[in-house]
Write an enzyme that holds these catalytic residues in place. Structure first.
Site, PDB file in Angstrom:
ATOM      1  N   SER A 179       0.817  -1.222   0.000  1.00 51.43           N
ATOM      2  CA  SER A 179       0.000   0.000   0.000  1.00 51.43           C
ATOM      3  C   SER A 179       0.847   1.266   0.000  1.00 51.43           C
ATOM      4  O   SER A 179       0.331   2.369  -0.038  1.00 51.43           O
ATOM      5  CB  SER A 179      -0.923   0.001   1.215  1.00 51.43           C
ATOM      6  OG  SER A 179      -0.160   0.092   2.395  1.00 51.43           O
ATOM      7  N   THR A 233      -1.611   3.277   4.350  1.00 54.70           N
ATOM      8  CA  THR A 233      -0.734   4.424   4.304  1.00 54.70           C
ATOM      9  C   THR A 233       0.197   4.332   5.485  1.00 54.70           C
ATOM     10  O   THR A 233      -0.241   3.927   6.551  1.00 54.70           O
ATOM     11  CB  THR A 233      -1.587   5.697   4.513  1.00 54.70           C
ATOM     12  OG1 THR A 233      -2.582   5.755   3.527  1.00 54.70           O
ATOM     13  CG2 THR A 233      -0.747   6.953   4.480  1.00 54.70           C
ATOM     14  N   THR A 283       1.868   6.938   0.519  1.00 54.03           N
ATOM     15  CA  THR A 283       0.904   5.913   0.135  1.00 54.03           C
ATOM     16  C   THR A 283       0.806   5.808  -1.379  1.00 54.03           C
ATOM     17  O   THR A 283       1.186   6.743  -2.088  1.00 54.03           O
ATOM     18  CB  THR A 283      -0.497   6.242   0.710  1.00 54.03           C
ATOM     19  OG1 THR A 283      -1.408   5.193   0.393  1.00 54.03           O
ATOM     20  CG2 THR A 283      -1.041   7.536   0.129  1.00 54.03           C
ATOM     21  N   ARG A 321      -7.284  10.800  -8.858  1.00 55.23           N
ATOM     22  CA  ARG A 321      -7.686  10.858  -7.452  1.00 55.23           C
ATOM     23  C   ARG A 321      -6.484  11.087  -6.534  1.00 55.23           C
ATOM     24  O   ARG A 321      -5.467  10.406  -6.640  1.00 55.23           O
ATOM     25  CB  ARG A 321      -8.380   9.554  -7.073  1.00 55.23           C
ATOM     26  CG  ARG A 321      -8.928   9.506  -5.651  1.00 55.23           C
ATOM     27  CD  ARG A 321      -7.998   8.778  -4.708  1.00 55.23           C
ATOM     28  NE  ARG A 321      -8.632   8.531  -3.403  1.00 55.23           N
ATOM     29  CZ  ARG A 321      -7.972   8.094  -2.336  1.00 55.23           C
ATOM     30  NH1 ARG A 321      -6.683   7.842  -2.402  1.00 55.23           N
ATOM     31  NH2 ARG A 321      -8.607   7.881  -1.201  1.00 55.23           N
ATOM     32  N   ILE A 322      -6.621  12.049  -5.659  1.00 55.16           N
ATOM     33  CA  ILE A 322      -5.615  12.278  -4.627  1.00 55.16           C
ATOM     34  C   ILE A 322      -6.317  12.072  -3.294  1.00 55.16           C
ATOM     35  O   ILE A 322      -7.433  12.550  -3.094  1.00 55.16           O
ATOM     36  CB  ILE A 322      -5.024  13.701  -4.741  1.00 55.16           C
ATOM     37  CG1 ILE A 322      -4.212  13.820  -6.044  1.00 55.16           C
ATOM     38  CG2 ILE A 322      -4.164  14.040  -3.528  1.00 55.16           C
ATOM     39  CD1 ILE A 322      -3.669  15.207  -6.324  1.00 55.16           C
ATOM     40  N   THR A 332      -5.141   7.522   8.891  1.00 57.49           N
ATOM     41  CA  THR A 332      -5.102   6.511   7.843  1.00 57.49           C
ATOM     42  C   THR A 332      -6.496   5.910   7.720  1.00 57.49           C
ATOM     43  O   THR A 332      -7.264   5.912   8.683  1.00 57.49           O
ATOM     44  CB  THR A 332      -4.048   5.428   8.166  1.00 57.49           C
ATOM     45  OG1 THR A 332      -4.075   4.434   7.143  1.00 57.49           O
ATOM     46  CG2 THR A 332      -4.326   4.752   9.493  1.00 57.49           C
ATOM     47  N   GLY A 333      -6.816   5.437   6.536  1.00 60.43           N
ATOM     48  CA  GLY A 333      -8.141   4.869   6.347  1.00 60.43           C
ATOM     49  C   GLY A 333      -8.768   5.366   5.061  1.00 60.43           C
ATOM     50  O   GLY A 333      -8.062   5.624   4.082  1.00 60.43           O
ATOM     51  N   GLY A 375      -9.522   7.696   2.800  1.00 63.82           N
ATOM     52  CA  GLY A 375      -9.034   9.056   2.601  1.00 63.82           C
ATOM     53  C   GLY A 375     -10.043  10.011   2.007  1.00 63.82           C
ATOM     54  O   GLY A 375     -10.009  11.215   2.274  1.00 63.82           O
TER      55      GLY A 375
END
Ligand SMILES: *[C@@H]1O[C@H](CO)[C@@H](O)[C@H](O)[C@H]1NC(C)=O
Ligand SMILES: *[C@@H]1O[C@H](CO)[C@@H](O)[C@H](O)[C@H]1NC(C)=O
Ligand SMILES: *[C@@H]1O[C@H](CO)[C@@H](O)[C@H](O)[C@H]1NC(C)=O
Ligand SMILES: *[C@@H]1O[C@H](CO)[C@@H](O)[C@H](O)[C@H]1NC(C)=O
Length: 384
Positions: A72, A206, A224, A234-235, A257-258, A260
């Site tokens: 990841s 991440t 990440t 996509r960011i 983290t998770g 986003g």
């Protein structure tokens, strides 16, 4: 209530020698998301060799990029809809409030390194896409393919599954059944805040890292490759200051983290630091951030780690399985902890970690190697 910056306390600690009061003795501190032990160790070695908090964050996250932590972080993971791996990273200096970040970075492996160059050599904060790649090349980074057999296989499987899962909604053809290209229907049915079950996304993640130098300088960073099968362009939250991470020498730091796409709407790392500024302990600060998100998105998954200037840390997690921390105890020994979290709604911090370490449950350990490095560090750093 914000206290004075932590700078004075470690200074005092040095003056007093190796037996300072318990409450002053938690620095330096390294705390990162996920069981990325090699990243923690790399950051530690950087500090032990006299590096700054920023240097430590950079080397820790760069280690994950090279070792493709969990698939990841770094190259060869999370292909987007077109099969390409793109990277997001950020690094923040809590002393100067300077930030460097890259989003949607293409064909450059060392995203946190490029972010550091944005911080050091520009007055900008965030560069994105192909133009960020050009910038990276001008800074001496190699332009190379980030695809691997693994990322290519992931992408072919996804195509074979009719492009499931994906991140489209309210489009024709029906994105829950077919591949694109997609178009908006003439009449878009509003779906309020309906939230797609992100079960398929649990694998993405991440590295978020917080480092507090023994002199009180605080840095935070992230790296990440985003989420699998994202829509190109996509960011996520990771490169956004305040979302992926935030640091302020006056207060502390946090990293998230998770999911986003949800996280960034709540600026969680900034919010956690602000809760600590108002006097919350790190665990409560983290918990409050997640509960704000869950008011709107009950199925949200993610985690926040928080640390304050005195080196206390906490976390709240709807997803993490492990955390790694490395910090000084008050007698100048180093404690390296692997904290196993108990699934949904795990929270805790130092107190819980100490209690757990006392029960011999093998959630923590101190390797002989760490002990050696610790002595080395004591001579090197303990004398100034
Ligand atoms: C950690 O580093 C060691 C030695 O550099 C390496 O052998 C190991 O595979 C790494 N661990 C991970 C999970 O990448
Ligand atoms: C990737 O696949 C190619 C051919 O499909 C093969 O020649 C190559 O050895 C593979 N590389 C790795 C690292 O497995
Ligand atoms: C940091 O958190 C710890 C644990 O909650 C608390 O005891 C300490 O006072 C906090 N430090 C600051 C400077 O607020
Ligand atoms: C110093 O650290 C070691 C290892 O963490 C610990 O066992 C010991 O109790 C500490 N010393 C004191 C005086 O607390």
């Amino acid at each position: 209530m914000a206290r004075k910056p932590g700078l004075l306390l470690p200074l005092l600690l040095l003056l007093l020698g190796p037996a300072p009061a318990r409450s002053f003795g938690q620095l330096p501190l390294i705390l990162n998301t996920w069981p990325f032990k090699n990243a923690t160790m790399a950051a530690w070695k950087t500090l032990a060799a006299g590096g700054s908090a920023l240097d430590a964050v950079e080397s820790g996250c760069a280690t994950c990029e090279q070792q493709q932590c969990d698939g990841s972080v770094g190259f060869g993971g999370s292909p987007d809809e077109s099969g390409e791996t793109t990277l997001d990273a950020m690094i923040m200096d809590g002393t100067t409030m300077n930030v460097g970040a890259v989003g949607d970075l293409r064909r450059v492996k060392n995203a946190i390194g490029v972010a550091r160059k944005v911080l050091e050599h520009t007055t900008h904060t965030l560069l994105a896409g192909e133009a960020a790649t050009k910038f990276a090349e001008s800074m001496g980074f190699i332009n190379e393919d980030l695809s691997t057999n693994v990322s290519q296989a992931l992408h072919s499987d996804w195509l074979a599954r009719n492009c499931q899962p994906n991140y489209w909604k309210n489009v024709i053809p029906d994105s829950s059944k077919y591949c694109g290209p997609y178009k908006p229907p003439t009449m878009v049915k509003r779906d309020g805040i309906a939230y797609k079950d992100p079960a398929h996304s649990y694998s993405h993640d991440t590295i978020g890292m917080v480092v507090i130098h023994k002199m009180g300088n605080i840095a935070a960073g992230t790296s990440t490759n985003g989420i699998k099968f994202k829509i190109p362009g996509r960011i996520g939250d990771s490169p956004l200051p305040g979302s992926g991470a935030y640091a302020d020498d006056m207060v502390g730091a946090a990293a998230a983290t998770g999911d986003g796409d949800i996280l960034m709407r709540f600026v969680p790392s900034y919010q956690a630091v602000e809760y600590m500024r108002r006097g919350e302990n790190p665990t409560t600060a983290c918990e409050k951030v997640i509960s704000r998100i869950q008011k709107y998105f009950p199925k949200f998954f993610g985690a926040v780690i928080c640390a304050n200037v005195t080196g206390s840390y906490g976390y709240y997690s709807e997803m993490l399985t492990y955390l790694y921390t490395l910090h000084f105890e008050f007698n100048y020994t180093v404690t390296f902890r692997r904290i196993q979290l108990m699934g949904k709604g795990s929270k805790g911090g130092q107190l819980e970690a100490s209690r757990r370490s006392g029960d011999n449950s093998a959630d923590w350990f101190m390797t002989p190697k760490v002990k050696t490095e610790m002595r080395y560090d004591r001579t090197l750093c303990g004398n100034g």
